[in-house]
Design a protein around this motif. Structure first.
Motif, PDB file in Angstrom:
ATOM      1  N   SER A 337      58.699  16.279 115.644  1.00  0.00           N
ATOM      2  CA  SER A 337      57.461  16.136 116.408  1.00  0.00           C
ATOM      3  C   SER A 337      57.573  15.062 117.477  1.00  0.00           C
ATOM      4  O   SER A 337      56.904  15.131 118.508  1.00  0.00           O
ATOM      5  CB  SER A 337      56.302  15.797 115.471  1.00  0.00           C
ATOM      6  N   GLU A 377      52.283  22.928 113.243  1.00  0.00           N
ATOM      7  CA  GLU A 377      51.845  22.548 111.903  1.00  0.00           C
ATOM      8  C   GLU A 377      52.917  21.691 111.217  1.00  0.00           C
ATOM      9  O   GLU A 377      54.102  22.006 111.249  1.00  0.00           O
ATOM     10  CB  GLU A 377      51.567  23.803 111.071  1.00  0.00           C
ATOM     11  N   LYS A 378      52.469  20.622 110.580  1.00  0.00           N
ATOM     12  CA  LYS A 378      53.396  19.756 109.846  1.00  0.00           C
ATOM     13  C   LYS A 378      53.772  20.434 108.536  1.00  0.00           C
ATOM     14  O   LYS A 378      52.911  20.760 107.722  1.00  0.00           O
ATOM     15  CB  LYS A 378      52.751  18.400 109.567  1.00  0.00           C
ATOM     16  N   ASP A 405      57.245  13.524 111.757  1.00  0.00           N
ATOM     17  CA  ASP A 405      56.846  14.818 111.196  1.00  0.00           C
ATOM     18  C   ASP A 405      57.828  15.924 111.599  1.00  0.00           C
ATOM     19  O   ASP A 405      58.373  15.922 112.707  1.00  0.00           O
ATOM     20  CB  ASP A 405      55.451  15.208 111.679  1.00  0.00           C
ATOM     21  N   VAL A 407      57.683  19.794 112.360  1.00  0.00           N
ATOM     22  CA  VAL A 407      56.616  20.733 112.719  1.00  0.00           C
ATOM     23  C   VAL A 407      57.185  22.080 113.151  1.00  0.00           C
ATOM     24  O   VAL A 407      58.357  22.194 113.520  1.00  0.00           O
ATOM     25  CB  VAL A 407      55.734  20.160 113.857  1.00  0.00           C
TER      26      VAL A 407
END
Length: 445
Positions: A337, A377-378, A405, A407
């Motif tokens: 991310s 989305e994580k 993160d 993702v």
């Protein structure tokens, strides 16, 4: 022919000796760059908490006036929370007055029945490390120094300072306080902290309340006609006697000395946007604590560069995608991310890798993500892993390594009932076929 062989042999021997000599000297120079005469020391990246060097950093020693960094923190916290202000006034108690009148334990002779502002007292505490002004502030905030000490130890636990033990607000041994030693302590108690704890305390002070640096970098001020001269010789003084200790970018933080503690210093500096924090404990002289700090700072800025190791959007080879269940697509790609950066020792650029940690709650029993999935989305985290030879860790207990993160790069819609049904039928017949193949194979094995 024999003479030729002898000359060749002699030349080779001289060459080997020269190479060995230069290699040994190179190693000695390299090792000396991180050597320190301090009994205990630590060097930390002021942004990430990464430890760049440590020597006996977990040994608990009397920190002397470096204790005042916690007193400063609690004063700044009280101001931040609106319990007091810089203009709040207080008067000097008998206890604080007694300390102020003793030239051994304090640098300012305060006046009773006179109002002093928090700003005035804080300058005395932070610039000249005055003990009486520190006690006055402790009494203002907590009502008594004993209650303030309880606040200090509670805050130390909250910060995660390993094995920190505060017994007063100043750093003096309790035996020098006579009958005024704080309630809840003994007359023989002394403060004890490790270099690691002091570095973490300094980390919180400069990051939570950077205004503390405005005071710690002030060279001179004035209180009640007394000149307050900063005890930090690394600041840009006009005094030529301090010139050998000057270090560009230094802006704090706290000196300390008692007979038991020796000469100590918690230093911090910034260059090109990079902040370093160092602690040296038990050096032999006033100048030595600054010389050892300078050595650590030069090592930190000279041997380490902040580098972006893995950019945002980076995908780990052979792990670019994850299988998806019940989706219109069978896989979804994943990426970082944001970028992962670190203070990298020169020559160790290849000593870093990353590791994925997928959130198991987002996976089914087959290790697949379950649709629908949103773009960005994580689905887990990515940890930066250091695989070099000098891993000192991080002063932040909950931060063993940097983490960002992991993702998804696109969204995956949930498949409709027909596609799910057809997929299930396909899986059913595929399973039957596999069983038949296994059975027939078994007949001929």
């Amino acid at each position: 022919m024999r003479n030729i062989r002898n000359k060749v042999f002699s030349s080779m021997l001289i060459f080997v000796l020269l190479v060995t000599f230069f290699n040994i000297n190179t190693l000695e120079v390299s090792a000396s760059r991180i050597d320190t005469e301090a009994e205990s020391a630590i060097l930390v990246d002021g942004d990430t908490g990464e430890i760049l060097f440590a020597k006996n950093a977990d040994v608990k020693l009397p920190p002397a006036s470096m204790v005042k960094m916690m007193s400063e923190y609690l004063v700044l916290e009280a101001i931040d929370e609106g319990r007091i202000s810089w203009d709040t006034t207080t008067q000097i108690s008998d206890y604080a007055y007694t300390i102020s009148a003793d030239v051994v334990s304090s640098g300012i002779g305060l006046t009773q029945s006179k109002d002093y502002t928090v700003h005035q007292l804080y300058e005395g505490m932070a610039i000249i490390s005055d003990n009486a002004t520190t006690i006055a502030l402790a009494e203002l905030i907590a009502g008594s120094e004993g209650e303030f000490v309880r606040m200090m130890n509670a805050k130390a636990e909250e910060m995660g300072l390993p094995d920190a033990h505060f017994v007063n607000s100043t750093g003096l041994p309790n035996e020098l306080l006579g009958e005024n030693y704080p309630e809840g302590t003994s007359p023989t108690d002394d403060n004890l902290l490790s270099a690691r704890s002091l570095a973490l305390l300094a980390y919180h002070l400069v990051n939570d309340y950077p205004e503390a640096l405005d005071f710690s970098s002030t060279i001179t001020s004035e209180l009640d006609g007394h000149i307050l001269e900063n005890l930090n010789w690394m600041l840009p003084w006009d005094n030529t006697n301090f010139a050998p200790y000057y270090f560009e970018g230094i802006d704090g933080l706290k000196t300390g000395f008692t007979t038991a503690a020796g000469y100590s210093f918690t230093g911090t500096s910034t260059r090109d946007g990079r902040r370093l924090i160092s602690v040296v404990m038990r050096t032999d002289s006033r100048g030595a604590r600054f010389q050892e700090t300078k050595r650590l700072m030069e090592y930190g800025y000279g041997e380490f560069n902040e580098q972006e190791l893995f950019p945002a959007g980076y995908q780990l080879e052979d792990q670019e995608s994850i299988a998806v269940s019940r989706g219109r697509e069978d896989i979804v790609e994943v990426e970082l991310s944001e970028a992962l950066s670190a203070m990298v020792r020169i020559g160790e650029e290849d000593a870093y890798s990353i590791q994925y940690h997928i959130d198991e709650e987002k996976l089914n029993e087959n290790g697949e993500l379950i649709a629908p999935i949103e773009e960005g989305e994580k689905i887990g985290t990515v940890e930066l892993v250091y695989e070099g030879n000098a891993n000192y860790g991080n002063i932040l207990a909950d931060k063993e390594g940097q983490v960002v993160d992991l993702v998804t790069t696109t969204s995956v819609d949930k498949a409709n009932w027909f596609m799910i049904t057809m997929g299930a039928i396909g899986d059913f017949f595929s399973g039957i076929f596999s069983s038949v193949v296994d059975t027939v194979t078994g007949w001929f094995s």
